[in-house]
Design an enzyme around this catalytic site. Structure first.
Site, PDB file in Angstrom:
ATOM      1  N   LYS A  45      -0.801 -12.225  -0.701  1.00  0.00           N
ATOM      2  CA  LYS A  45      -1.821 -13.010  -1.412  1.00  0.00           C
ATOM      3  C   LYS A  45      -1.271 -14.419  -1.597  1.00  0.00           C
ATOM      4  O   LYS A  45      -0.078 -14.585  -1.914  1.00  0.00           O
ATOM      5  CB  LYS A  45      -2.107 -12.353  -2.769  1.00  0.00           C
ATOM      6  CG  LYS A  45      -3.252 -12.981  -3.556  1.00  0.00           C
ATOM      7  CD  LYS A  45      -3.479 -12.230  -4.874  1.00  0.00           C
ATOM      8  CE  LYS A  45      -4.659 -12.790  -5.655  1.00  0.00           C
ATOM      9  NZ  LYS A  45      -4.891 -12.054  -6.925  1.00  0.00           N
TER      10      LYS A  45
ATOM     11  N   SER B 182      -9.664 -10.570  -7.681  1.00  0.00           N
ATOM     12  CA  SER B 182      -9.399 -11.802  -6.961  1.00  0.00           C
ATOM     13  C   SER B 182      -8.627 -11.597  -5.651  1.00  0.00           C
ATOM     14  O   SER B 182      -8.626 -12.489  -4.803  1.00  0.00           O
ATOM     15  CB  SER B 182      -8.609 -12.748  -7.852  1.00  0.00           C
ATOM     16  OG  SER B 182      -7.333 -12.201  -8.126  1.00  0.00           O
TER      17      SER B 182
ATOM     18  N   SER C 278      -7.654  -7.233 -10.476  1.00  0.00           N
ATOM     19  CA  SER C 278      -7.680  -7.967  -9.205  1.00  0.00           C
ATOM     20  C   SER C 278      -7.040  -7.257  -8.024  1.00  0.00           C
ATOM     21  O   SER C 278      -7.178  -7.713  -6.893  1.00  0.00           O
ATOM     22  CB  SER C 278      -7.014  -9.338  -9.377  1.00  0.00           C
ATOM     23  OG  SER C 278      -7.885 -10.212 -10.034  1.00  0.00           O
TER      24      SER C 278
END
Lengths: 476, 485
Positions: free
Chosen positions: B78, B153, B177
């Site tokens: 990420k 997210s 997330s």
């Protein structure tokens, strides 16, 4: 109307740890801009603070030295505001849970001991600094100082005059330096002071509105700024005005304080617990370990000097004001066993030399050994006090030992009675009128003969011996 | 099956016995990326060059017997974890050009385990969002239905695993997330206990809630990733010195006699009926395999969302103060003075959702409001934590749906932040309590969208999560499907 002055001080002291409070960067002063930085103290994303244990221990020392209660658990908070010298946009400080609270130190106020309360001592990080370029509309940011550990020492509003405030500040400074946790350099900013000051009509209980003073970088300026501010507030009140709560900056050149920001313009720092740090837990064993490491503090040392060395309280306070000076004095005493003489020489000539050249005792050319030797030479009659005055000048200039100087200059005192008697006889023979007048009762002429002997011996005659011999021989 | 479709443990086997090479695995992943990335948009930045040379190194290590547990395994990161020398944007314009001079601890750990980094995965800006639509670099699409969001997210990390654009990935979870996009993309996602995996180098959103964890294709892979990720880090003060077990040993262990807590507050009206049905089926599977369901209550559940939306923005408002244009990242091109530079930089650099949360957080911490908001929220947070402590006295594991609905349409909730916030309603409490949570696929809707369920356990009981998830995975016999791309 008579007014009473109320003063409280906030002192920031930079701690002498090798590394910063939350990273491993050096805390050394100077260094080219941003050379003592890393991703952490540059406020880069994702990096996390790890508390330097030394900082806690140094802050604990100051807490113990000021009779403060160390909290079993304390924690860090974020103080949020934007400024380019604050790389994270917040300062890590302590807020609701400081390291220690409820301390005090003692001041001598007109011969009485007065307690000045210490509200709290907390740890925090310093900010960096901005460098402005006169020839260029840019400003530069130097973050070498960002993250250098500080303690903030907040006093109670216990001081009643600017002089008292200055005295408190000196005592606090003394303690920090004695503890060897702060170098105390006010000009470089390692010891900084803000003051809160208000006035109230004598006898009134409620405090008046206070102003906060900043930008005073010497003891003298703290006192001057406070004196100015007290007068300003009195003038305002006496002329129908009111004091406004605000922050004011001391202008050294003009000798005035000017408004910097009002209460309404004050920052809302939005303090909240720093989620990146865990509470600091201090147990009794740790406190005891730190307590054992504490050196003798200035007040205790002052009292010991008076009782052990039988020197006046004033001398003791001058000698102990600087730890290195007190160490020097004690070394001299240890070597010559003449505390009163040592105190006179250190407080007199040695300090005078140092003050003239703004030198530190640590760099004094006269070593404690040399001074002790000189005092011993006076005591055993090798040199006179008068000769010593010349010798000590030479010692300071050259760093030579008194014996070397005496030998080089042939300065040994004449104590040989027969030699002195011969000289006196010659003088008596050369001054028959004076001798006659003396013998007929003009005793004041005794001094004339002493002077003549000293002149003839170039000051090397032992004064005591000269006195004795003259008394005998002049009578005839 | 293509190499890029395999799991870590399957690839480990093939790499070990020389059936394939790390370079071939990497090539297979990049071929897949070439084929589908344009449509899915899992990545903000690909690291092909670095990946190929890492794969070559892995092959050398494999040959010389120096291979690590992840040698030759393509992993996506990420874009919230800092990578030394490689732009790390956090999905934001304000960091579009930020190149960290350090690696996050997890990046170091993965690298020394031999992982091959494929690229930096897309995400909601500063991890603020539940759909990956707030990314400055454009949204990621759900590989199962390109008109839908992948969750967020960590939507890029989830989509990359689901679309076989990597073998496993790293995400971060502040309020769901990892688990929410895992559920919506049909992959396994674990949010470890707060303090279990180092946050060093993780760009902070809400420091007391953030935690890094893995996305994988199955439960065993999750255990393999946790073996690499977990552990104390002296660079993080909130890291915990708790023993790290071999998580792989929990895979396949039975859960005979385990009490499975079913919190009534998590089975409420408003849950999509297909989600509800899938979770009920899953409960039946677990019961059939030795679990005993017990009704439990987490009485402060209704406050979780409110508490979260005070604490997380409050911390964020402070964490994001450093993006001021002074030191790195975006600086507005023109400003007359400092204040204007600050204002313009932050106006241009942050998206609407980030600004909304900075404003909320700043307000909640303001003098005069602190007690009513931040302080009160912190007190209620303690009660929520206490709810879980009480609950775990009655059960070994808590089971809930991961999300109330399957993936929604792109754009469907962007104008309604509160609706968007509700998609994390089942995942937020975990972060507030600091406990671990795991989302595991538990079926599909009639329209073919994945559904996930969530297991929760006590602090540092990730092993239990892996154990029950593996029992479920083995016995549920969920149809093996791959998204049609």
């Amino acid at each position: 109307m008579e007014f009473e002055t109320i003063i409280g001080l906030e002192v920031h002291a930079q701690l002498l740890t090798d590394t910063k409070i939350f990273c491993n960067c050096s805390t050394k002063f100077g260094g080219s801009p941003n050379s003592h930085t890393c991703p952490l103290c540059l406020g880069m994303p994702g990096v996390l603070p790890v508390l330097n244990k030394k900082v806690v221990e140094y802050a604990m020392k100051m807490s113990l030295a000021t009779n403060s209660n160390i909290n079993k658990s304390c924690s860090f908070a974020r103080k949020n505001y934007f400024y380019p010298d604050l790389p994270k946009g917040y300062q890590i400080s302590q807020y609701a849970y400081p390291l220690s609270e409820h301390g005090y130190i003692l001041l001598d106020v007109e011969g009485e001991q007065k307690k000045i309360g210490i509200t709290r001592i907390h740890m925090e990080e310093d900010a960096g600094k901005l460098v402005h370029d006169e020839h260029n509309p840019s400003s530069y940011v130097d973050l070498n100082r960002a993250g250098v550990p500080l303690i903030e020492i907040v006093s109670e509003p216990d001081m009643r005059s600017p002089a008292e405030a200055a005295d408190y500040l000196k005592r606090l400074h003394e303690i920090l330096v004695y503890l060897e946790i702060c170098d105390g350099n006010m000009e470089e900013g390692s010891f900084r002071c803000d003051a809160n000051v208000s006035i109230r009509p004598l006898g009134q209980k409620e405090f008046g509105t206070r102003t906060e003073l900043k930008n005073m970088n010497s003891f003298r300026n703290v006192q001057r700024a406070l004196e100015y501010e007290v007068k300003r507030q009195q003038y305002l009140v006496e002329n129908g005005g009111t004091v406004v709560q605000e922050t004011r900056l001391w202008d050294d050149a003009q000798g005035v304080t000017n408004s910097m920001r009002s209460k309404e313009e004050a920052h809302d720092y939005r303090y909240f617990p720093d989620p990146d740090l865990v509470p600091v837990i201090v147990d009794d064993a740790w406190i005891e370990k730190i307590r054992k490491e504490l050196p003798e503090l200035p007040l205790a040392r002052r009292q010991r000097f008076v009782s052990d060395y039988q020197i006046p309280a004033y001398d003791a306070s001058v000698l102990t004001a600087d730890k290195a000076l007190a160490d020097y004095f004690e070394e001299v005493v240890k070597l010559c066993s003449k505390p009163k003489a040592a105190s006179n020489w250190v407080m007199g000539d040695v300090l005078r030399f140092l003050n003239e050249e703004k030198r530190d005792i640590r760099n004094c050319p006269i070593t404690a050994q040399a001074l002790a030797e000189m005092i011993s030479l006076i005591e055993d009659g090798t040199i006179s006090g008068k000769m010593a005055k010349d010798i000590i000048d030479e010692m300071y200039k050259t760093g030579k030992s008194p014996r070397v100087i005496i030998a080089e200059k042939g300065m040994v005192q004449i104590t040989d009675e027969s030699a002195l008697a011969k000289t006196i006889q010659t003088i008596m023979d050369a001054n028959p009128n004076q001798l006659k007048d003396y013998r007929s009762g003009k005793e004041k002429l005794f001094g004339f003969f002493v002077g003549q002997v000293m002149k003839a011996t170039q000051g090397k005659a032992n004064p005591q011996k000269v006195n004795e011999l003259l008394k005998k021989m002049l009578v005839g | 099956m293509e190499l890029n479709q395999l799991t870590i443990h399957e690839l480990q086997e093939k790499l070990k016995n020389g059936e394939t090479s790390a370079v071939k695995v990497a090539e297979s992943v990049f071929n897949r990326i070439n084929a589908v990335e344009e449509r899915v948009h899992s990545y903000i930045r690909l690291m092909k060059e670095e990946a190929m040379s890492a794969a070559e190194q892995s092959d050398k290590d494999l040959q010389s017997g120096k291979a690590g547990p992840l040698s030759g395994i393509p992993v996506a990161l990420k874009d919230i974890v800092c990578t030394k020398g490689i732009t790390t944007t956090c999905g934001s314009h304000i960091l579009h050009n930020f190149i960290p001079p350090y690696d996050a601890t997890v990046v170091e750990k993965l690298a020394s385990a031999g992982a091959v980094f494929v690229g930096k995965a897309n995400m909601d800006e500063f991890a603020m969002g539940s759909s990956t639509e707030t990314s400055y670099f454009g949204p990621t699409r759900n590989p199962w239905d390109l008109t839908r969001i992948p969750g967020g997210s960590s939507g890029g990390s989830a989509a990359a695993v689901a679309a076989d654009e990597c073998i496993a990935s790293i995400g971060s979870d502040t309020g769901g997330s990892i688990r929410q996009p895992a559920a919506l993309c049909g992959v396994v996602g674990l949010k470890p206990t707060y303090g279990r995996v180092s946050r060093f180098g993780l760009i902070a959103f809400a420091s007391s809630l953030d935690q890094i964890g893995p996305f994988t294709k199955d439960v065993e892979d999750c255990a393999i990733m946790m073996n690499v990720l977990a552990g104390y880090d002296p660079l993080e003060s909130t890291s915990v010195k708790a023993e790290v077990p071999d998580y792989r040993q929990y895979v396949g262990r039975d859960v005979q006699g385990w009490k499975i807590g079913i919190p009534k507050e998590y089975f409420i009206e408003g849950i999509d009926p297909e989600v509800s049905a899938a979770v009920k089926d899953a409960i039946a599977v677990i019961e059939k395999n030795g679990g005993q369901c017990v009704d439990i209550s987490l009485p402060h559940t209704e406050y979780c969302l409110a508490v979260y939306y005070i604490i997380a923005p409050a911390e964020a408002s402070s964490n994001l103060a450093r993006y001021d244009g002074v030191k790195y990242g975006l600086r507005t091109s023109e400003a007359r003075d400092l204040l204007e530079m600050y204002k313009k930089t932050r106006r241009e650099g942050f998206g609407a959702e980030v600004k909304r949360r900075i404003v909320i957080g700043t307000y909640a911490l303001s003098s005069g409001y602190y007690d009513a908001y931040y302080k009160k929220a912190s007190q209620v947070r303690a009660l929520i934590k206490h709810d879980f402590e009480e609950a775990f006295k009655k059960c070994d594991i808590i089971l809930t749906p991961t999300t109330p609905t399957p993936a929604f349409k792109i754009g469907e909730k962007t104008d309604n932040p509160l609706q968007m916030y509700l998609s994390d309603i089942f995942t937020i409490s975990t972060n507030l309590a600091g406990i671990p949570g795991m989302s595991v696929p538990c079926g599909f809707t009639a329209a073919g969208l994945p559904i996930g369920m969530q297991f929760l356990a006590g602090h540092f009981e990730e092993g239990k999560l892996i154990q029950i998830a593996s029992v479920y995975e083995k016995n549920a016999q969920i149809e093996k499907r791959r998204p049609r791309l």
